[in-house]
Design an enzyme around this catalytic site. Structure first.
Site, PDB file in Angstrom:
ATOM      1  N   HIS A   1      70.415   6.528  55.873  1.00  0.00           N
ATOM      2  CA  HIS A   1      69.729   6.380  57.159  1.00  0.00           C
ATOM      3  C   HIS A   1      68.623   5.329  57.074  1.00  0.00           C
ATOM      4  CE1 HIS A   1      68.961   8.814  61.093  1.00  0.00           C
ATOM      5  NE2 HIS A   1      68.804   7.510  61.276  1.00  0.00           N
TER       6      HIS A   1
ATOM      7  N   GLU B   1      71.607  15.508  56.318  1.00  0.00           N
ATOM      8  CA  GLU B   1      71.080  14.396  55.520  1.00  0.00           C
ATOM      9  C   GLU B   1      70.028  14.943  54.557  1.00  0.00           C
ATOM     10  OE1 GLU B   1      69.530  11.508  58.241  1.00  0.00           O
ATOM     11  OE2 GLU B   1      71.509  10.851  58.889  1.00  0.00           O
TER      12      GLU B   1
END
Length: 206
Positions: A170, A151
């Site tokens: 997220h 990420e």
């Protein structure tokens, strides 16, 4: 999957009309398979019941009968059974050696071609190479990921080039209220330790 492109169409200066053939899929009366029925998975089931969804779940430990009945959930001892029956599969598990790449080519192949995979746990729970292949070949209809590995994804990652996936950064708990509650919970835990009291949110109970 039309959410992002629909927004772009709505605000684009070039839009002359709205398409009438963009059809989504109802969640009402669809089958939701929850993999990981801990506290978060159970909260998902509570919300899904409001949409009159049929709820299946797979978990290391079966929930008590009264908990199942409260949300209308049915236990699948084998994850494979859940994958084959579900219209939406939601991953709500911790990342451990046992759950690393829990969903791979074999598991994706068991899902309905009309199914959507949703991951709100950790990116590495899915074999992303297998997911790319499944989405490209229409093995499953779509995916929605709030988590990836890594990420953020490299800007040239093939997942970012597909039109049957939604990826968010997220932000599943990114609300003012949730952040406040997490801070208050952390403070309550610290105060309990300092005062020699039981920890309200102990991760690994003794």
């Amino acid at each position: 999957m039309y959410l992002c492109s629909g927004c772009q169409t709505a605000v684009s200066p070039d839009t002359k009309y709205f398409p009438v053939d963009w059809l989504g899929v109802e969640v009402t009366r669809a089958t939701l398979g929850i993999i990981g029925m801990g506290s978060i998975g159970y909260r998902v089931a509570q919300r899904a019941r409001a949409f009159d969804m049929r709820i299946l779940y797979h978990n290391r430990n079966r929930r008590r009968k009264e908990e199942e009945e409260a949300v209308g959930a049915h236990y699948c001892e084998k994850m494979e059974d859940l994958l084959q029956q579900s219209d939406f599969v939601m991953l709500v598990v911790n990342l451990t050696p046992d759950t690393h790449k829990l969903i791979g080519k074999k598991e994706l192949g068991l899902m309905k071609p009309t199914a959507t995979l949703v991951n709100i746990s950790r990116g590495a729970v899915i074999d992303q190479d297998a997911l790319v292949e499944a989405l490209q070949n229409k093995v499953i209809r779509a995916a929605a990921l709030d988590v990836t590995y890594p990420e953020p994804l490299p800007r040239d990652h093939p997942l970012l080039k597909l039109n049957n996936i939604i990826i968010t950064p997220h932000i599943g708990t990114a609300t003012v209220q949730a952040t406040r509650m997490m801070a208050e919970e952390a403070i309550a835990n610290m105060l309990a330790v300092l005062n020699g009291q039981p920890i309200p949110s102990e991760v690994f109970p003794k």
